[in-house]
Write an enzyme that holds these catalytic residues in place. Structure first.
Site, short mmCIF file in Angstrom:
data_model
loop_
_atom_site.label_atom_id
_atom_site.label_comp_id
_atom_site.label_asym_id
_atom_site.label_seq_id
_atom_site.Cartn_x
_atom_site.Cartn_y
_atom_site.Cartn_z
N GLU A 337 0.82 -1.22 0.00
CA GLU A 337 0.00 0.00 0.00
C GLU A 337 0.85 1.27 0.00
O GLU A 337 0.41 2.33 0.42
CB GLU A 337 -0.98 -0.02 1.18
CG GLU A 337 -2.01 -1.13 1.04
CD GLU A 337 -2.61 -1.59 2.35
OE1 GLU A 337 -2.17 -1.12 3.42
OE2 GLU A 337 -3.52 -2.45 2.32
N ASP A 361 -0.27 -5.85 9.18
CA ASP A 361 -1.23 -5.03 9.90
C ASP A 361 -1.11 -5.36 11.39
O ASP A 361 -1.01 -6.54 11.76
CB ASP A 361 -2.67 -5.36 9.47
CG ASP A 361 -3.11 -4.64 8.22
OD1 ASP A 361 -2.29 -3.90 7.64
OD2 ASP A 361 -4.26 -4.83 7.81
N HIS A 528 0.08 -0.27 10.58
CA HIS A 528 1.08 -1.22 10.12
C HIS A 528 2.27 -1.27 11.07
O HIS A 528 2.56 -0.30 11.78
CB HIS A 528 1.60 -0.85 8.72
CG HIS A 528 0.59 -1.00 7.63
ND1 HIS A 528 0.61 -0.22 6.49
CD2 HIS A 528 -0.47 -1.84 7.49
CE1 HIS A 528 -0.39 -0.58 5.70
NE2 HIS A 528 -1.05 -1.56 6.29
#
EC number: 5.3.1.25
Length: 591
Positions: A337, A361, A528
């Protein structure tokens, strides 16, 4: 194109310049200190790429300005990025110190009684502090005899910690972060901050639209023979997991083959964009063959790519791992991401250890009470106070299955130069490739699924940027946890069982953010985090101090904290010292 050389460590033997007996009596001892330091570093440390670290020793001992300048000329010509000054005696402080303000530097003053090495150390550090050029102090705890050429354990620990962190600083300088795409789903870390990379890390940001990846795939700007090799490798090694999609979203065999092919092409093309590929030049694609000199990268993916094309999970997982169809090799650093700040934490971890990093995550805190309510079983052992579920959609390094083994046969993640092909194969065998969930990834893809073995020491880190303050670093040492299978299956199924899982238990201190596991989760600064093998938080703290990034949260023992000597002048509370010193000196590459 000529390959950029790796940074070297410069060793500066400094000496009392008085002739007619003083200097002459110290020449051999002083130069031997330099040689011993170089030998230690060469034996114990490697670059993240696996190459042996090269040390450059000044041609002569340094007694004053002239010899200091000659040393600097030699270092400048040999890409010295870190320096260690060594001496067993009194020397002339400000006349002999390394004055380069951007090069990490340490001084080892020999703890002996015959000559006052400690006095020089104190005088030189005072000069560094007064001039605003921080340096690290190395001084043995116990007195040594003048003819003792050994390096005490406490001195060795500081020399190696400094060298590891210093090389990380030097290795990042001048490189780039490759931002493929832009902001992913509003994630702040993917709002790439050019000033942070330039001022704190000495790096550039190369911004490339995801259409460049599309162009390379569509126009065959890649090594076609390598693609066939990659496909054959995947056919041999990929074990496919359950397709949990509804029937209308399941793909047929031909469609799945196309998704696999594109996923492997994404890995190849992102790699080529990072480091270049001379094979492309042979095809007449000279510009594309150069790459972007990237030491780390990020891929936006969601949603502008993944709503139409296969997701980045397979590409990122393979790039972040220590092996692929070309065999065992150095892992790349590619952030899911395009979370550039998590990418920087990955970069720090890789540079310090040479190992692959687990991007995840920080998904869920499971209290002992909640686990027992849901599963009917109680947490125990390392997990007794609760656990954090670290899980992402499949981009974590496959090394994270921890099927590699250390010298005692325990599960671990090794530096890539220590990994055997059998260990790489074991990590692949422990991984399933599950069709991407359509609700998340309309363009398809494959997510890697594995479970990290328990009892493995890890350090979880994260960089965040705070407006008005700048970057801060978070550190949490702990362990992976193995849960009973039935318990794991129940908890894992509540999130997404097609993704890789690490159950993490941080080491608690009973204070602040480490009062309990809930507090660790509650104080984590973003969605994260990164897992680096081992309890290496002390190395991260030293690296952060070099870059002037304060540490806002850690559970590292105070005795292991190693920062420049000038930090002690910024108050009596060591964490407050860190904030004040970083603010006082500003980013390493400030303009």
């Amino acid at each position: 194109m000529k390959k950029i050389s790796l940074p070297k460590i410069g060793i500066r033997p400094v000496i009392d310049g008085r002739r007619m007996g003083v200097r002459e009596s110290l020449e051999e001892q002083t130069m031997n200190m330099a040689k011993a330091t170089a030998a230690l570093i060469t034996e114990k440390i490697r670059h993240a790429c696996g190459a042996q670290v090269e040390c450059v020793i000044a041609d002569t001992c340094i007694a004053g300005m002239a010899e200091s300048a000659a040393c600097e000329e030699k270092f400048s010509s040999q890409n010295v990025g870190v320096t260690i000054t060594v001496t067993p005696c009194w020397c002339y402080g400000s006349e002999t110190i390394d004055m380069d303000p951007m090069r990490p530097k340490a001084i080892w003053g020999f703890n002996g009684t015959e000559r006052p090495g400690a006095v020089y150390l104190a005088a030189a550090l005072a000069a560094h502090s007064q001039k605003g050029i921080p340096a690290f102090s190395i001084y043995g705890h116990d007195v040594q005899d003048a003819d003792d050429t050994s390096i005490p354990a406490d001195v060795e620990e500081k020399l190696l910690r400094f060298a590891r962190a210093g090389l990380a600083v030097a290795s990042m300088k001048g490189k780039s972060y490759l931002s493929v795409g832009g902001v992913s789903m509003g994630i702040a870390g993917s709002i790439v901050d050019h000033n942070f990379f330039e001022s704190w890390l000495g790096m550039k940001v190369q911004a490339v639209d995801m259409t460049e990846l599309r162009r390379r795939i569509d126009q065959k700007i890649y090594d076609e023979a390598e693609l066939e090799m990659a496909l054959a490798w995947a056919d041999k090694n990929f074990r496919y997991g359950e397709d949990q999609n509804a029937s209308q979203y399941k793909r047929n065999e031909a469609q799945n083959r196309a998704v696999l092919k594109e996923s492997l092409l994404m890995a190849m093309c992102i790699r080529d964009m990072m480091q270049g590929n001379k094979t492309l030049a042979d095809k007449g694609l000279v510009e594309e063959s150069l790459g972007y000199n990237a030491i780390a990268a990020g891929f936006q993916g969601q949603r502008h790519w993944t709503d139409q094309y296969p997701n980045g999970d397979t590409a990122e997982a393979l790039l972040n791992s220590s092996f692929d169809w070309n065999g065992v090799r150095e892992p790349f650093v590619v952030a899911t991401e395009n979370d550039s700040l998590n990418g920087v934490a990955m970069l720090f971890g890789h540079q310090l250890t040479g190992t692959a990093q687990i991007f995840a995550d920080v998904r869920t805190y499971w209290s002992p009470e909640a686990v027992e309510r849901v599963t009917g079983q109680a947490l125990s052992g390392l997990a007794e106070h609760g656990i954090i579920h670290l899980i992402n959609s499949g981009s974590a390094a496959l090394d994270g299955a921890c099927k590699q083994r250390d010298s005692e046969g325990k599960p671990t993640m090794k530096p890539h130069w220590e990994i055997s092909q059998q260990e790489a194969d074991a990590c692949l065998a422990a991984t399933e490739w599950c069709p991407a969930i359509h609700e998340y990834f309309r363009g398809g893809g494959y997510s890697s699924r594995f479970l990290t073995e328990g009892g493995v020491p890890f350090t979880m880190t994260r960089v965040n940027i705070i407006k008005g303050l700048g970057p801060v670093l978070q550190i949490a040492e702990g362990w992976s946890v193995e849960l009973p299978k039935a318990m794991h299956d129940q908890l894992d199924a509540r999130t997404n069982s097609t993704w890789p899982t690490t159950w993490f238990a941080p080491r608690l201190t009973g204070k602040g953010p480490f009062t309990d596991v809930y507090s660790v989760m509650a104080n984590w600064g973003a969605n994260h985090g990164v897992l680096t093998i081992g309890h290496v938080g002390a190395d991260f703290i030293t690296l952060a101090a070099m870059l002037r990034i304060p540490v806002c949260m850690h559970n590292v023992e105070e005795a292991k904290i190693y920062r420049p000597s000038a930090w002690a002048a910024h108050g009596m509370d060591i964490e407050g010292q860190d904030y004040r010193a970083c603010q006082n000196y500003g980013p390493l590459y400030k303009r």
